[in-house]
Design a protein around this motif. Structure first.
Motif, PDB file in Angstrom:
ATOM      1  N   VAL A  19       9.821  -3.862 -25.971  1.00  0.00           N
ATOM      2  CA  VAL A  19       9.756  -5.020 -25.278  1.00  0.00           C
ATOM      3  C   VAL A  19       9.895  -4.935 -23.931  1.00  0.00           C
ATOM      4  CG1 VAL A  19      11.240  -7.115 -24.952  1.00  0.00           C
ATOM      5  CG2 VAL A  19      10.895  -6.435 -27.294  1.00  0.00           C
ATOM      6  N   GLN A  20      10.552  -3.977 -23.447  1.00  0.00           N
ATOM      7  CA  GLN A  20      10.681  -3.691 -21.926  1.00  0.00           C
ATOM      8  C   GLN A  20       9.428  -3.113 -21.431  1.00  0.00           C
ATOM      9  OE1 GLN A  20      13.370  -3.949 -19.855  1.00  0.00           O
ATOM     10  NE2 GLN A  20      11.805  -3.886 -18.487  1.00  0.00           N
ATOM     11  N   ALA A  21       8.543  -2.404 -22.128  1.00  0.00           N
ATOM     12  CA  ALA A  21       7.093  -2.021 -21.722  1.00  0.00           C
ATOM     13  C   ALA A  21       6.230  -3.317 -21.599  1.00  0.00           C
ATOM     14  CB  ALA A  21       6.664  -0.949 -22.791  1.00  0.00           C
ATOM     15  N   ALA A  22       6.416  -4.165 -22.364  1.00  0.00           N
ATOM     16  CA  ALA A  22       5.722  -5.608 -22.381  1.00  0.00           C
ATOM     17  C   ALA A  22       6.135  -6.321 -21.144  1.00  0.00           C
ATOM     18  CB  ALA A  22       5.684  -6.333 -23.679  1.00  0.00           C
ATOM     19  N   GLU A  23       7.476  -6.307 -20.698  1.00  0.00           N
ATOM     20  CA  GLU A  23       7.809  -7.256 -19.457  1.00  0.00           C
ATOM     21  C   GLU A  23       7.289  -6.363 -18.312  1.00  0.00           C
ATOM     22  OE1 GLU A  23      11.840  -7.141 -17.281  1.00  0.00           O
ATOM     23  OE2 GLU A  23      11.946  -8.299 -19.543  1.00  0.00           O
ATOM     24  N   ASP A  24       7.586  -5.108 -18.321  1.00  0.00           N
ATOM     25  CA  ASP A  24       7.006  -4.336 -17.318  1.00  0.00           C
ATOM     26  C   ASP A  24       5.422  -4.389 -17.174  1.00  0.00           C
ATOM     27  OD1 ASP A  24       9.443  -3.473 -17.038  1.00  0.00           O
ATOM     28  OD2 ASP A  24       8.873  -1.431 -17.689  1.00  0.00           O
ATOM     29  N   ALA A  25       4.728  -4.416 -18.209  1.00  0.00           N
ATOM     30  CA  ALA A  25       3.273  -4.950 -17.839  1.00  0.00           C
ATOM     31  C   ALA A  25       2.759  -6.121 -17.553  1.00  0.00           C
ATOM     32  CB  ALA A  25       2.263  -4.277 -19.276  1.00  0.00           C
ATOM     33  N   TRP A  26       3.454  -7.126 -18.331  1.00  0.00           N
ATOM     34  CA  TRP A  26       3.070  -8.394 -17.792  1.00  0.00           C
ATOM     35  C   TRP A  26       3.494  -8.735 -16.574  1.00  0.00           C
ATOM     36  CZ3 TRP A  26       1.249 -12.820 -20.719  1.00  0.00           C
ATOM     37  CH2 TRP A  26       0.779 -12.291 -22.000  1.00  0.00           C
ATOM     38  N   SER A  28       3.157  -6.585 -13.890  1.00  0.00           N
ATOM     39  CA  SER A  28       2.354  -6.175 -13.118  1.00  0.00           C
ATOM     40  C   SER A  28       1.108  -7.338 -12.778  1.00  0.00           C
ATOM     41  CB  SER A  28       1.938  -4.962 -13.762  1.00  0.00           C
ATOM     42  OG  SER A  28       0.677  -5.335 -14.567  1.00  0.00           O
ATOM     43  N   ARG A  29       1.139  -8.183 -13.577  1.00  0.00           N
ATOM     44  CA  ARG A  29       0.128  -9.175 -13.493  1.00  0.00           C
ATOM     45  C   ARG A  29      -1.492  -8.590 -13.340  1.00  0.00           C
ATOM     46  NH1 ARG A  29       2.263 -12.810  -8.678  1.00  0.00           N
ATOM     47  NH2 ARG A  29       3.112 -10.820  -8.169  1.00  0.00           N
ATOM     48  N   ASP A  30      -1.680  -7.517 -14.260  1.00  0.00           N
ATOM     49  CA  ASP A  30      -2.885  -6.732 -14.046  1.00  0.00           C
ATOM     50  C   ASP A  30      -3.408  -6.976 -15.621  1.00  0.00           C
ATOM     51  OD1 ASP A  30      -5.041  -4.846 -14.459  1.00  0.00           O
ATOM     52  OD2 ASP A  30      -3.727  -3.343 -13.695  1.00  0.00           O
ATOM     53  N   PRO A  31      -4.405  -7.822 -15.703  1.00  0.00           N
ATOM     54  CA  PRO A  31      -5.127  -8.154 -16.984  1.00  0.00           C
ATOM     55  C   PRO A  31      -5.671  -6.983 -17.831  1.00  0.00           C
ATOM     56  CG  PRO A  31      -5.791  -9.932 -15.460  1.00  0.00           C
ATOM     57  CD  PRO A  31      -4.805  -8.673 -14.567  1.00  0.00           C
ATOM     58  N   GLU A  32      -6.304  -5.997 -16.960  1.00  0.00           N
ATOM     59  CA  GLU A  32      -6.583  -4.484 -17.437  1.00  0.00           C
ATOM     60  C   GLU A  32      -5.699  -3.882 -18.362  1.00  0.00           C
ATOM     61  OE1 GLU A  32      -9.137  -2.473 -19.147  1.00  0.00           O
ATOM     62  OE2 GLU A  32     -10.084  -3.942 -18.055  1.00  0.00           O
ATOM     63  N   ARG A  33      -4.454  -3.764 -17.572  1.00  0.00           N
ATOM     64  CA  ARG A  33      -3.487  -2.909 -18.002  1.00  0.00           C
ATOM     65  C   ARG A  33      -2.577  -3.868 -19.375  1.00  0.00           C
ATOM     66  NH1 ARG A  33       2.362  -2.044 -14.920  1.00  0.00           N
ATOM     67  NH2 ARG A  33       3.562  -1.064 -16.781  1.00  0.00           N
ATOM     68  N   VAL A  34      -2.640  -4.763 -19.104  1.00  0.00           N
ATOM     69  CA  VAL A  34      -1.874  -5.762 -20.220  1.00  0.00           C
ATOM     70  C   VAL A  34      -2.763  -5.598 -21.441  1.00  0.00           C
ATOM     71  CG1 VAL A  34      -0.892  -8.110 -21.054  1.00  0.00           C
ATOM     72  CG2 VAL A  34      -0.545  -7.143 -18.678  1.00  0.00           C
ATOM     73  N   ALA A  35      -3.932  -5.701 -21.240  1.00  0.00           N
ATOM     74  CA  ALA A  35      -5.043  -6.056 -22.557  1.00  0.00           C
ATOM     75  C   ALA A  35      -5.096  -4.719 -23.110  1.00  0.00           C
ATOM     76  CB  ALA A  35      -6.213  -6.332 -21.902  1.00  0.00           C
ATOM     77  N   LEU A  36      -4.902  -3.673 -22.667  1.00  0.00           N
ATOM     78  CA  LEU A  36      -4.836  -2.355 -23.243  1.00  0.00           C
ATOM     79  C   LEU A  36      -3.958  -2.264 -24.307  1.00  0.00           C
ATOM     80  CD1 LEU A  36      -5.718   0.125 -20.410  1.00  0.00           C
ATOM     81  CD2 LEU A  36      -7.293  -0.678 -22.103  1.00  0.00           C
TER      82      LEU A  36
END
Length: 141
Positions: A19-26, A28-36
């Motif tokens: 959950v924390q990793a998802a929060e951190d990624a989202w 970032s507002r980086d669609p590429e990072r999140v989509a991975l």
């Protein structure tokens, strides 16, 4: 195939880390990072939108963060079992007219054996707020 720890079956500790990793990624507002974090054929329901595949997810996220300015998110583990995690979240953002919003919701996640999310179901409600009512602020760099 890529591996995205922590892997299922989840414990409280590993589910909290996911959950924390998802929060951190989202945040970032980086669609590429999140989509991975999603499988190539991941299936999403986000409000009234139904998406299939990493490419659609990436495009959706790019549009989302163009529209939802100064986005800031908090996620909280709600429950977990096996390869599934349930999350409660809220995020704040403003539109082009300057109206601030707080969006509340719940997500149900299902992961493959490599820790990639293969299914995401999100229910979200938006509440208009005054800028003075904001609770979520970006940390200062």
């Amino acid at each position: 195939m890529p591996v995205r720890p922590p892997l299922p079956p989840f414990t409280e500790e590993s589910a909290t880390a996911k959950v924390q990793a998802a929060e951190d990624a989202w945040n970032s507002r980086d669609p590429e990072r999140v989509a991975l974090a999603y499988t190539e054929d991941s299936v999403w329901r986000n409000r009234d939108r139904f998406l299939t595949g990493r490419a659609e997810i990436r495009e959706f996220l790019a549009e989302k963060w163009e529209r939802e300015r100064d986005y800031r998110l908090r996620k909280e583990l709600w429950a977990y079992t096996g390869n599934r995690i349930s999350v409660r979240f809220e995020y704040e953002w403003h539109d082009d007219a300057g109206q601030w919003w707080r969006s509340h919701g719940n997500e149900q996640w299902e992961f493959d054996d490599n820790g990639l999310m293969r299914r995401r179901e999100a229910s979200i409600n938006d509440v208009p707020i005054a800028e003075s009512e904001r609770r979520l602020h970006r940390p200062t760099p």
